[in-house]
Design a protein around this motif. Structure first.
Motif, PDB file in Angstrom:
ATOM      1  N   ASP A  89      -2.195   3.796   6.221  1.00 16.25           N
ATOM      2  CA  ASP A  89      -2.158   4.099   4.887  1.00 16.25           C
ATOM      3  C   ASP A  89      -0.445   4.074   4.524  1.00 16.25           C
ATOM      4  N   GLU A  90       0.469   4.821   5.097  1.00 13.95           N
ATOM      5  CA  GLU A  90       1.860   5.045   5.030  1.00 13.95           C
ATOM      6  C   GLU A  90       2.482   3.890   5.260  1.00 13.95           C
ATOM      7  N   THR A  91       2.400   3.007   6.468  1.00 11.66           N
ATOM      8  CA  THR A  91       3.101   1.893   6.546  1.00 11.66           C
ATOM      9  C   THR A  91       3.028   0.625   5.524  1.00 11.66           C
ATOM     10  N   PRO A  92       1.739   0.569   5.046  1.00 14.38           N
ATOM     11  CA  PRO A  92       1.412  -0.590   3.817  1.00 14.38           C
ATOM     12  C   PRO A  92       2.253   0.046   2.638  1.00 14.38           C
ATOM     13  N   MET A  93       2.402   1.301   2.399  1.00 19.54           N
ATOM     14  CA  MET A  93       3.026   1.874   1.350  1.00 19.54           C
ATOM     15  C   MET A  93       4.572   1.215   1.438  1.00 19.54           C
ATOM     16  N   VAL A  94       5.103   1.478   2.429  1.00 22.49           N
ATOM     17  CA  VAL A  94       6.594   0.833   2.774  1.00 22.49           C
ATOM     18  C   VAL A  94       6.714  -0.495   2.522  1.00 22.49           C
ATOM     19  N   TRP A  95       5.794  -1.369   3.317  1.00 26.42           N
ATOM     20  CA  TRP A  95       5.800  -2.777   2.969  1.00 26.42           C
ATOM     21  C   TRP A  95       5.752  -3.238   1.552  1.00 26.42           C
TER      22      TRP A  95
END
Length: 254
Positions: A89-95
Motif C-alpha cells: 500500500d505504501e510503496t504505490p503511494m510514493v510512486w
C-alpha cells in the motif's frame, strides 16, 4: 478476535487502525477501511475512460491506473493487516506522488529524459529500501515532503487558470485533502476515546473516500491545465450533472 471470529490471515503484523478487527468476517480484518477504497477505483476508472476516449497524453492514463493500483493495495492491506501488504500500500503511494511531480513539473524541465529517469530510479530505490526497512514515522515524513513539493506548482497552475469551473476543481482538491487529513488525524490520535463511543465514525474510512475524490479532482484539474497548454480548448462539464470531467476540442491538425 471480536465476536469470536478467528483470523484467516494470522496475527496482525502491520499498523493497526481504530476499526475493530474481524467483526464481520474472518477474511476481512477491517471491513469499512477495506470497502471505503471502492469509490477511488470507480472514480479512477471513469477518469481513465475519459482520458482514453479523448486521447489525452498517456501520462494521465498511467495516473488514473496508479490511483486504482493504490486503492487495490489499500484494500488488500486493510483486509489482511499484514506487514508485506502494508508495504504494498505504501510503496504505490510514493510512486503516485513521483508521477504527480513529473506531470506538474515536466513542461518546464529543460532535459526531458533526465527527469523521468531520475524519478524512476528514485522510485525503484525506495521500493527496495522500503522492503528491507520498516520506518513508520520516516515514511510519513517522506510522503509529506513529496506532497509539499507538489503544492507550489499546483498553486501556480491555479493562479494562471481563468476558468471558474477549473478553479473549483482546485478548491475541491484542497477541501477534500484538508477534511480527509483531519479525519485521519482524529482517528489516529483519539482512537481510545472513539472506541468507547456507541458509534465509531470510521475516520480512516472517511479518509479513504475523501482521498479518492481528492485524487480525481487533482487529476481532472491537471488534465484541464495540460489541455490548455496544448491549445485543446478544454471545458469542465458534468456527468449526469454531478461529476466534473474535462471535455476538449483538439485542432484538426492534431
Amino acid at each position: 478476535m471480536e465476536n469470536g471470529l478467528s483470523s484467516f490471515w494470522g496475527p496482525v503484523t502491520s499498523t493497526d487502525w481504530c476499526e475493530r478487527n474481524y467483526v464481520y468476517s474472518s477474511y476481512i480484518a477491517e471491513l469499512f477501511n477495506t470497502i471505503s477504497n471502492v469509490p477511488c477505483i470507480v472514480l479512477a476508472l471513469f477518469g481513465l475512460i475519459n482520458a482514453l476516449w479523448q486521447r489525452f497524453e498517456k501520462r494521465f492514463s498511467v495516473l488514473h491506473i496508479s490511483n486504482m493500483i493504490l486503492a487495490i493495495g489499500s484494500m488488500i492491506y486493510h483486509a489482511t493487516l499484514q506487514r508485506k501488504q502494508q508495504q504494498g500500500d505504501e510503496t504505490p503511494m510514493v510512486w503516485e506522488m513521483l508521477l504527480y511531480i513529473y506531470i506538474l513539473y515536466s513542461p518546464d524541465w529543460h532535459y526531458q529524459s533526465t527527469m523521468p529517469t531520475f524519478l524512476f530510479l528514485y522510485g525503484a530505490a525506495f521500493a527496495v529500501f522500503h522492503s528491507l526497512v520498516r520506518f513508520q514515522i520516516g515514511f510519513k515524513v517522506h510522503y509529506m515532503i513529496l506532497c509539499l513539493l507538489c503544492i507550489p506548482r499546483m498553486y501556480k497552475y491555479y493562479i494562471h487558470t481563468k476558468d471558474v469551473h477549473a478553479k473549483w476543481l482546485a478548491k475541491l482538491y484542497l477541501g477534500t485533502i484538508s477534511v480527509g487529513g483531519l479525519c485521519w488525524l482524529l482517528d489516529r490520535l483519539f482512537c481510545k476515546n472513539i472506541s468507547g463511543w456507541f458509534f465509531n465514525p470510521q475516520g480512516h474510512a472517511l479518509w479513504h473516500i475523501l482521498m479518492g475524490f481528492n485524487s480525481y479532482f487533482a487529476n481532472t484539474f491537471l488534465m484541464f491545465c495540460r489541455a490548455q497548454q496544448r491549445g485543446w480548448n478544454p471545458k469542465v462539464v458534468h456527468f449526469l450533472g454531478l461529476l466534473p470531467y474535462v471535455k476538449i476540442e483538439k485542432p484538426k491538425t492534431q
